[in-house]
Structure formats: structure tokens, C-alpha cells
Design a protein around this motif. Structure first.
Motif, PDB file in Angstrom:
ATOM      1  N   SER A  72       0.822  -1.206   0.000  1.00 13.58           N
ATOM      2  CA  SER A  72       0.000   0.000   0.000  1.00 13.58           C
ATOM      3  C   SER A  72       0.856   1.255   0.000  1.00 13.58           C
ATOM      4  O   SER A  72       1.991   1.258   0.476  1.00 13.58           O
ATOM      5  N   LYS A  75       0.110   3.620   5.330  1.00 10.83           N
ATOM      6  CA  LYS A  75       0.013   2.614   6.382  1.00 10.83           C
ATOM      7  C   LYS A  75      -1.423   2.263   6.728  1.00 10.83           C
ATOM      8  O   LYS A  75      -1.731   1.102   7.063  1.00 10.83           O
ATOM      9  N   ALA A  78      -2.913  -0.413   4.480  1.00 10.78           N
ATOM     10  CA  ALA A  78      -2.249  -1.690   4.758  1.00 10.78           C
ATOM     11  C   ALA A  78      -2.763  -2.287   6.062  1.00 10.78           C
ATOM     12  O   ALA A  78      -3.030  -3.485   6.158  1.00 10.78           O
ATOM     13  N   ALA A  79      -2.906  -1.433   7.078  1.00  9.39           N
ATOM     14  CA  ALA A  79      -3.360  -1.902   8.385  1.00  9.39           C
ATOM     15  C   ALA A  79      -4.796  -2.422   8.325  1.00  9.39           C
ATOM     16  O   ALA A  79      -5.168  -3.328   9.066  1.00  9.39           O
ATOM     17  N   ALA A  82      -4.485  -5.986   7.277  1.00  5.60           N
ATOM     18  CA  ALA A  82      -3.436  -6.796   7.899  1.00  5.60           C
ATOM     19  C   ALA A  82      -3.964  -7.757   8.957  1.00  5.60           C
ATOM     20  O   ALA A  82      -3.450  -8.860   9.116  1.00  5.60           O
ATOM     21  N   GLN A  85      -1.490  -9.825  11.013  1.00  5.91           N
ATOM     22  CA  GLN A  85      -0.226  -9.911  10.281  1.00  5.91           C
ATOM     23  C   GLN A  85       0.607  -8.656  10.522  1.00  5.91           C
ATOM     24  O   GLN A  85       0.084  -7.562  10.682  1.00  5.91           O
ATOM     25  N   ASP A  86       1.928  -8.820  10.515  1.00  4.45           N
ATOM     26  CA  ASP A  86       2.827  -7.686  10.691  1.00  4.45           C
ATOM     27  C   ASP A  86       2.909  -6.855   9.420  1.00  4.45           C
ATOM     28  O   ASP A  86       2.805  -7.378   8.308  1.00  4.45           O
ATOM     29  N   LEU A  87       3.117  -5.552   9.592  1.00  6.80           N
ATOM     30  CA  LEU A  87       3.333  -4.652   8.467  1.00  6.80           C
ATOM     31  C   LEU A  87       4.830  -4.474   8.256  1.00  6.80           C
ATOM     32  O   LEU A  87       5.584  -4.290   9.208  1.00  6.80           O
ATOM     33  N   TRP A 201       3.950   0.244   2.541  1.00  8.34           N
ATOM     34  CA  TRP A 201       3.931  -0.843   3.524  1.00  8.34           C
ATOM     35  C   TRP A 201       3.428  -2.128   2.874  1.00  8.34           C
ATOM     36  O   TRP A 201       2.484  -2.107   2.084  1.00  8.34           O
ATOM     37  N   VAL A 203       2.147  -6.211   3.429  1.00  9.19           N
ATOM     38  CA  VAL A 203       1.596  -7.179   4.375  1.00  9.19           C
ATOM     39  C   VAL A 203       1.365  -8.484   3.633  1.00  9.19           C
ATOM     40  O   VAL A 203       0.866  -8.497   2.507  1.00  9.19           O
TER      41      VAL A 203
END
Length: 239
Positions: A72, A75, A78-79, A82, A85-87, A201, A203
Motif C-alpha cells: 500500500s 500505512k 495496509a493496516a 493486515a 499480520q505484521d506490516l 507498507w 503485508v
């Protein structure tokens, strides 16, 4: 005859096996070229790049689109997909003002008068990261009120670029990487303090295949960093 029957059974069994699905890498529109170059350089087979607005791709993933990796342009989107899951922070960019013709701009405050009744191409400030950054920059420079009614909001930053390339909009606010790759006329570079930090970011999503995990490892390699830099993106040291 038995051998023939056995061979036929084996062949039917192989045909019945499901084909290995390609891994889909969903990426922000501004990353279409660089991520394809990274996929090609990785020599990992079975990766397909799907490009679009970060917001649109995030919504598609939330609705069940079969993405294996999402990269993305900010952030927040992406979040959104996610979950647990870690970014992974990847790299950064700059925001620039580009023009259809070769124009001299001594100060950004001249933009409203140069624009006149024409349109300023931007990613849609309501959901496209490039447009969100553009709105922040124009507000910080005291130009938002003068320009907001002249915007030509696009579905993604590459669509904004095309408006400038065709002359449909004489000016546009896009990423420096797009301007460099597509050889646009850059007339102003926005100070990084004028907007939120531009960062990309990644993921990885559920049920990862070995190809997907190998590609994520490749993104951290020196070869990948060199490719990213050659496309005009910046590193994220210290982030």
C-alpha cells in the motif's frame, strides 16, 4: 493390459490434482512498474502483479479478493487488511507538481493564477494516498481554499498522471517516482514537512505459499534496494 490400466489411472490422478494457483501481489498504482521489475529480478515463478488504488485494492481484499501480498501507498490501508499480520515498511517517495508544458514556477503561490479556470490533477483526496498527501500539502501552504474547486480527482495516481500527459489538466500533483519514470515536467518539489511521511507498507496475507514468502525475503535484499532506487524511490532509514 494391466500396465495400460495402471498408467491410465495414474494419468487420471495427475489430471485430477488441482493446478497450483498463481500468487497475486496487489500493489498501489504508483508501484506497478517497480514491483514488476522486482518480480522479474527475483526469478520467482508464479507471481502476478495487480495494480490499482491502495484504497480500492484494500476494499477488494476485505471483500474476499484472493491477494497473497498487499503493498500500500500508506500505512492506514495496509493496516486495514493486515489483521494480526505484521506490516513491513519498504520505502518512501516525494510529492511533486508536474505540468503538461514546460513552465517556470518561481513560487508555489503562483499556482492558482497559472491554473486559472483549468483543473489540477490529483489522486482523489477522499481515499487515494497521493491525493491525501496533496491535500495536506496544499493546506499547509495555504493554497487549499484557492484550489479545491479546481481539482480533477482521479481514481489513482497513475490516472492523475495521464490527465497531465494528455493535457486534460495542465498541472498535477503526483509522486516524484512517477514523474521520473514517465519523464514529466517537474515544476515544484513539495517539502517533506508539508505533508505526512510518504511510505509504502507490505503485508503478507493468510495461507502463504513458498513463492510468496521467498518474494518477501527478496524485498529486503541489496538487489531489490538497488532496483527500488533506480525507479526513484527513497529508502526508509530509521523507520
Amino acid at each position: 493390459m494391466r500396465r495400460f490400466g495402471f498408467a491410465l489411472a495414474m494419468l487420471v490422478g495427475l489430471i485430477a490434482q488441482p493446478a497450483m494457483a498463481d500468487a497475486k501481489v496487489f500493489v498501489a498504482a504508483s508501484l506497478a512498474d517497480v514491483v514488476q521489475a522486482l518480480v522479474d529480478a527475483s526469478d520467482i515463478k508464479g507471481l502476478i502483479v495487480v495494480a490499482g488504488s491502495s484504497s480500492s485494492l484494500a476494499r477488494q481484499i476485505k471483500a474476499g479478493a484472493p491477494a497473497d501480498v498487499f503493498i500500500s501507498a500508506n500505512k492506514d490501508w495496509a493496516a486495514l487488511v493486515a489483521g494480526e499480520q505484521d506490516l513491513l515498511p519498504l520505502f518512501s517517495n516525494r510529492l511533486v507538481l508536474v505540468s503538461h508544458k514546460d513552465v517556470t514556477l518561481s513560487d508555489i503561490s503562483e499556482l492558482p493564477s497559472l491554473l486559472g479556470n483549468n483543473r489540477l490533477a490529483v489522486g482523489d483526496p477522499n481515499h487515494v494516498p497521493a491525493g491525501i498527501y496533496a491535500r495536506e500539502a496544499l493546506k499547509s501552504l495555504g493554497l487549499w481554499d484557492a484550489l479545491q474547486n479546481n481539482l480533477a480527482p482521479a481514481d489513482n495516481v497513475r490516472a492523475a498522471v495521464r490527465l497531465v500527459q494528455t493535457g486534460a489538466a495542465p498541472f498535477g500533483i503526483v509522486y516524484a517516482s512517477d514523474a521520473a519514470l514517465l519523464k514529466l515536467n517537474v515544476v515544484y518539489v513539495f517539502d517533506e514537512t508539508a505533508h505526512s511521511p510518504i511510505s509504502y507498507w507490505a503485508v503478507t496475507l493468510a495461507d502463504q505459499e513458498p513463492e510468496t514468502l521467498a518474494f518477501m525475503r527478496f524485498l529486503g535484499s541489496a538487489d531489490a534496494h538497488a532496483i527500488v532506487a533506480s525507479y526513484g524511490f527513497l529508502s526508509l532509514e530509521g523507520k
